[in-house]
Write a protein that holds these residues in place. Structure first.
Motif, PDB file in Angstrom:
ATOM      1  N   VAL A  14     -12.217  48.418 -53.534  1.00 26.31           N
ATOM      2  CA  VAL A  14     -13.705  47.890 -53.163  1.00 26.31           C
ATOM      3  C   VAL A  14     -14.758  48.914 -53.226  1.00 26.31           C
ATOM      4  O   VAL A  14     -15.908  48.638 -53.657  1.00 26.31           O
ATOM      5  N   LEU A  15     -14.625  49.904 -52.629  1.00 14.32           N
ATOM      6  CA  LEU A  15     -15.690  50.987 -52.521  1.00 14.32           C
ATOM      7  C   LEU A  15     -16.184  51.439 -53.740  1.00 14.32           C
ATOM      8  O   LEU A  15     -17.580  51.728 -53.899  1.00 14.32           O
ATOM      9  N   PRO A  16     -15.507  51.932 -54.697  1.00 14.36           N
ATOM     10  CA  PRO A  16     -15.928  52.153 -56.112  1.00 14.36           C
ATOM     11  C   PRO A  16     -16.953  51.217 -56.856  1.00 14.36           C
ATOM     12  O   PRO A  16     -17.913  51.351 -57.196  1.00 14.36           O
ATOM     13  N   ALA A  17     -16.599  49.969 -56.316  1.00 12.68           N
ATOM     14  CA  ALA A  17     -17.248  48.747 -56.661  1.00 12.68           C
ATOM     15  C   ALA A  17     -18.640  48.787 -56.172  1.00 12.68           C
ATOM     16  O   ALA A  17     -19.664  48.537 -56.633  1.00 12.68           O
ATOM     17  N   VAL A  18     -18.811  49.301 -54.879  1.00 14.85           N
ATOM     18  CA  VAL A  18     -20.150  49.556 -54.209  1.00 14.85           C
ATOM     19  C   VAL A  18     -20.957  50.413 -54.722  1.00 14.85           C
ATOM     20  O   VAL A  18     -22.198  50.226 -55.000  1.00 14.85           O
ATOM     21  N   PHE A  19     -20.229  51.489 -55.407  1.00  8.39           N
ATOM     22  CA  PHE A  19     -21.244  52.446 -55.887  1.00  8.39           C
ATOM     23  C   PHE A  19     -21.626  51.971 -57.039  1.00  8.39           C
ATOM     24  O   PHE A  19     -22.697  52.081 -57.561  1.00  8.39           O
ATOM     25  N   ILE A  20     -20.769  51.131 -57.861  1.00  6.47           N
ATOM     26  CA  ILE A  20     -21.152  50.797 -59.319  1.00  6.47           C
ATOM     27  C   ILE A  20     -22.319  49.703 -59.172  1.00  6.47           C
ATOM     28  O   ILE A  20     -23.227  49.649 -59.731  1.00  6.47           O
ATOM     29  N   ALA A  21     -22.254  48.762 -58.324  1.00  3.04           N
ATOM     30  CA  ALA A  21     -23.060  47.911 -57.818  1.00  3.04           C
ATOM     31  C   ALA A  21     -24.537  48.573 -57.561  1.00  3.04           C
ATOM     32  O   ALA A  21     -25.599  48.005 -58.049  1.00  3.04           O
ATOM     33  N   ALA A  22     -24.484  49.686 -56.833  1.00  2.00           N
ATOM     34  CA  ALA A  22     -25.602  50.321 -56.502  1.00  2.00           C
ATOM     35  C   ALA A  22     -26.095  51.099 -57.726  1.00  2.00           C
ATOM     36  O   ALA A  22     -27.516  50.999 -57.966  1.00  2.00           O
ATOM     37  N   THR A  23     -25.303  51.286 -58.668  1.00  2.00           N
ATOM     38  CA  THR A  23     -25.935  52.155 -59.842  1.00  2.00           C
ATOM     39  C   THR A  23     -26.730  51.220 -60.687  1.00  2.00           C
ATOM     40  O   THR A  23     -27.604  51.334 -61.548  1.00  2.00           O
ATOM     41  N   VAL A  24     -26.239  49.994 -60.933  1.00  2.00           N
ATOM     42  CA  VAL A  24     -26.684  48.731 -61.510  1.00  2.00           C
ATOM     43  C   VAL A  24     -27.976  48.367 -60.988  1.00  2.00           C
ATOM     44  O   VAL A  24     -29.150  48.173 -61.849  1.00  2.00           O
ATOM     45  N   ALA A  25     -28.100  48.264 -59.547  1.00  2.00           N
ATOM     46  CA  ALA A  25     -29.335  48.118 -59.093  1.00  2.00           C
ATOM     47  C   ALA A  25     -30.311  48.956 -59.357  1.00  2.00           C
ATOM     48  O   ALA A  25     -31.558  48.973 -59.610  1.00  2.00           O
ATOM     49  N   GLY A  26     -29.947  50.196 -59.150  1.00  2.00           N
ATOM     50  CA  GLY A  26     -31.094  51.415 -59.456  1.00  2.00           C
ATOM     51  C   GLY A  26     -31.395  51.533 -60.875  1.00  2.00           C
ATOM     52  O   GLY A  26     -32.457  51.836 -61.356  1.00  2.00           O
ATOM     53  N   CYS A  27     -30.420  51.065 -61.569  1.00  2.00           N
ATOM     54  CA  CYS A  27     -30.788  51.250 -63.124  1.00  2.00           C
ATOM     55  C   CYS A  27     -31.643  50.086 -63.216  1.00  2.00           C
ATOM     56  O   CYS A  27     -33.040  50.140 -64.104  1.00  2.00           O
ATOM     57  N   LEU A  28     -31.422  48.749 -62.660  1.00  2.00           N
ATOM     58  CA  LEU A  28     -32.493  47.758 -63.058  1.00  2.00           C
ATOM     59  C   LEU A  28     -33.786  47.892 -62.355  1.00  2.00           C
ATOM     60  O   LEU A  28     -34.763  47.566 -62.887  1.00  2.00           O
ATOM     61  N   LEU A  29     -33.706  48.464 -61.377  1.00  2.00           N
ATOM     62  CA  LEU A  29     -35.150  48.838 -60.604  1.00  2.00           C
ATOM     63  C   LEU A  29     -36.040  49.512 -61.738  1.00  2.00           C
ATOM     64  O   LEU A  29     -37.235  49.347 -61.683  1.00  2.00           O
ATOM     65  N   ARG A  30     -35.540  50.431 -62.342  1.00  2.00           N
ATOM     66  CA  ARG A  30     -36.336  51.422 -63.289  1.00  2.00           C
ATOM     67  C   ARG A  30     -36.586  50.937 -64.488  1.00  2.00           C
ATOM     68  O   ARG A  30     -37.581  50.584 -65.012  1.00  2.00           O
ATOM     69  N   ALA A  31     -35.323  50.314 -65.206  1.00  2.00           N
ATOM     70  CA  ALA A  31     -35.476  50.017 -66.631  1.00  2.00           C
ATOM     71  C   ALA A  31     -36.303  48.431 -66.649  1.00  2.00           C
ATOM     72  O   ALA A  31     -36.837  48.228 -67.595  1.00  2.00           O
ATOM     73  N   ALA A  32     -35.882  47.495 -65.716  1.00  2.00           N
ATOM     74  CA  ALA A  32     -36.600  46.288 -65.702  1.00  2.00           C
ATOM     75  C   ALA A  32     -37.696  46.116 -64.869  1.00  2.00           C
ATOM     76  O   ALA A  32     -38.606  45.485 -65.168  1.00  2.00           O
ATOM     77  N   GLY A  33     -37.454  46.978 -63.608  1.00  2.00           N
ATOM     78  CA  GLY A  33     -38.525  46.489 -62.578  1.00  2.00           C
ATOM     79  C   GLY A  33     -40.017  47.441 -62.858  1.00  2.00           C
ATOM     80  O   GLY A  33     -40.947  47.610 -62.151  1.00  2.00           O
ATOM     81  N   GLY A  34     -39.453  48.724 -63.656  1.00  2.00           N
ATOM     82  CA  GLY A  34     -40.465  49.629 -63.718  1.00  2.00           C
ATOM     83  C   GLY A  34     -40.754  50.637 -62.379  1.00  2.00           C
ATOM     84  O   GLY A  34     -41.975  51.248 -62.306  1.00  2.00           O
TER      85      GLY A  34
END
Length: 220
Positions: free
Chosen positions: A79-99
């Motif tokens: 489960v823990l690697p999935a936590v890391f991956i979910a956070a990377t997706v969130a961080g990527c979206l914050l910058r790429a889609a949310g600016g």
């Protein structure tokens, strides 16, 4: 006279040490970009860029391997690697889609490598909660760094990119985890390979940190 038989490292230990050796291989500065710095414009380009970025980006590869090693003996290890991956997706979206730009992303990525590498090298026994918090915080900054290759892309390549780097990161983390657990079955190799991985990851982080601090100093 009894002859002592020299123990030969098993395949899992050898593979883990080989993966660790890759972390100190030279990596070109522009190697993060599978598309050569060009923003992906199709589903296939987004997917290929996402699949390649965690592998050829030395900082992301090193952290993902160390994350798998750190989680290897925890109950929630899948489960823990999935936590890391979910956070990377969130961080990527914050910058790429949310600016939204996270300050000091490059330095924060280097610090995450030093911190996790030092914990693995020292054999620290992190609980699942502490490990999840560390991986989530690191995931946000790694995700913001991942966004550099996809900023300005249309939704289709962006979603393909997220799927690609998510799948690859999970595979790398689980692969490292499996190798550590297999290597641990041999008493003589139980600590050496994981600690070496931790030392190399921390070393990569220190090198990146000094490189980025030097770039800031000379830019000023």
């Amino acid at each position: 006279m009894t002859r002592h038989r020299e123990r030969v490292p098993g395949a899992p230990t050898t593979a883990l040490l080989a993966a660790a050796a890759l972390l100190i291989a030279p990596s070109p500065a522009a190697a993060h970009h599978v598309m050569g710095g060009r923003t992906p414009t199709s589903l296939l380009e987004g997917l290929l860029s996402g699949l390649g970025h965690p592998v050829i980006g030395i900082d992301h590869l090193a952290f993902t391997i160390a994350a798998g090693v750190a989680c290897a003996y925890l109950a929630a290890r899948y489960v823990l690697p999935a936590v890391f991956i979910a956070a990377t997706v969130a961080g990527c979206l914050l910058r790429a889609a949310g600016g939204i730009e996270l300050p000091g992303t490059e330095i924060a990525v280097a610090v995450s490598l030093v911190l996790l590498g030092a914990l693995v090298m020292g054999g620290a026994a992190l609980g699942a909660g502490a490990c999840a918090l560390l991986l989530a915080a690191a995931g946000l900054v790694h995700g913001a760094a991942y966004a550099e290759a996809i900023v300005g892309a249309e939704p289709t390549p962006l979603l393909a990119y997220l799927a690609g780097f998510g799948l690859v990161q999970y595979a790398i983390a689980v692969g490292a985890m499996w190798l550590v657990r297999r290597a641990g079955q041999a008493a003589s190799a139980a600590d050496v390979a994981p600690r070496l991985v931790g030392a190399l990851v921390a070393g990569v982080g220190m090198a990146l940190m000094f490189e980025r601090i030097e770039a800031v100093v000379f830019a000023v």
